[in-house]
Design a protein around this motif. Structure first.
Motif, PDB file in Angstrom:
ATOM      1  N   LEU A  11       7.852   6.267  -4.945  1.00  0.00           N
ATOM      2  CA  LEU A  11       7.018   5.297  -5.648  1.00  0.00           C
ATOM      3  C   LEU A  11       5.544   5.547  -5.352  1.00  0.00           C
ATOM      4  N   ALA A  12       5.223   5.795  -4.097  1.00  0.00           N
ATOM      5  CA  ALA A  12       3.831   6.064  -3.720  1.00  0.00           C
ATOM      6  C   ALA A  12       3.313   7.313  -4.430  1.00  0.00           C
ATOM      7  N   ALA A  13       4.148   8.341  -4.495  1.00  0.00           N
ATOM      8  CA  ALA A  13       3.747   9.582  -5.166  1.00  0.00           C
ATOM      9  C   ALA A  13       3.538   9.335  -6.657  1.00  0.00           C
ATOM     10  N   THR A  14       4.398   8.534  -7.257  1.00  0.00           N
ATOM     11  CA  THR A  14       4.273   8.229  -8.677  1.00  0.00           C
ATOM     12  C   THR A  14       2.988   7.454  -8.951  1.00  0.00           C
ATOM     13  N   ILE A  15       2.703   6.471  -8.116  1.00  0.00           N
ATOM     14  CA  ILE A  15       1.480   5.685  -8.303  1.00  0.00           C
ATOM     15  C   ILE A  15       0.251   6.553  -8.104  1.00  0.00           C
ATOM     16  N   GLU A  16       0.288   7.429  -7.111  1.00  0.00           N
ATOM     17  CA  GLU A  16      -0.835   8.347  -6.902  1.00  0.00           C
ATOM     18  C   GLU A  16      -1.043   9.242  -8.116  1.00  0.00           C
ATOM     19  N   GLU A  17       0.047   9.722  -8.699  1.00  0.00           N
ATOM     20  CA  GLU A  17      -0.046  10.582  -9.884  1.00  0.00           C
ATOM     21  C   GLU A  17      -0.643   9.815 -11.069  1.00  0.00           C
ATOM     22  N   LEU A  18      -0.193   8.569 -11.257  1.00  0.00           N
ATOM     23  CA  LEU A  18      -0.738   7.756 -12.342  1.00  0.00           C
ATOM     24  C   LEU A  18      -2.222   7.474 -12.140  1.00  0.00           C
TER      25      LEU A  18
END
Length: 61
Positions: A11-18
Motif C-alpha cells: 500500500l505504501a509503495a502504491t501511494i508513493e507511486e501515485l
C-alpha cells in the motif's frame, strides 16, 4: 503478521507511486473522495424489491 507487513508495504509503495505520478494534492484529494463515497453508500430497505421485503417480513413498499 507477515501478511499485514506485506500489505502495508504494498500500500505504501502504491501511494508513493501515485504521489510521484499525479502529485501529493491530487492523490490526497482522490483518497478523500473515495473515502467519502464509501461512507455514503445507502443502507436502506427502500431500494429492495417487493419479494425481498416480504422475505424480510417488512411488507410491500
Amino acid at each position: 503478521m507477515e501478511k499485514q507487513t506485506a500489505a502495508a508495504d504494498n500500500l505504501a509503495a502504491t501511494i508513493e507511486e501515485l504521489c510521484a505520478r499525479f502529485g501529493v494534492g491530487a492523490t490526497a484529494f482522490a483518497l478523500l473522495v473515495a473515502a467519502l463515497r464509501h461512507h455514503r453508500a445507502p443502507n436502506s430497505v427502500a431500494t429492495l424489491s417487493d419479494w425481498m421485503r416480504r422475505d424480510l417480513a417488512l411488507g410491500e413498499g
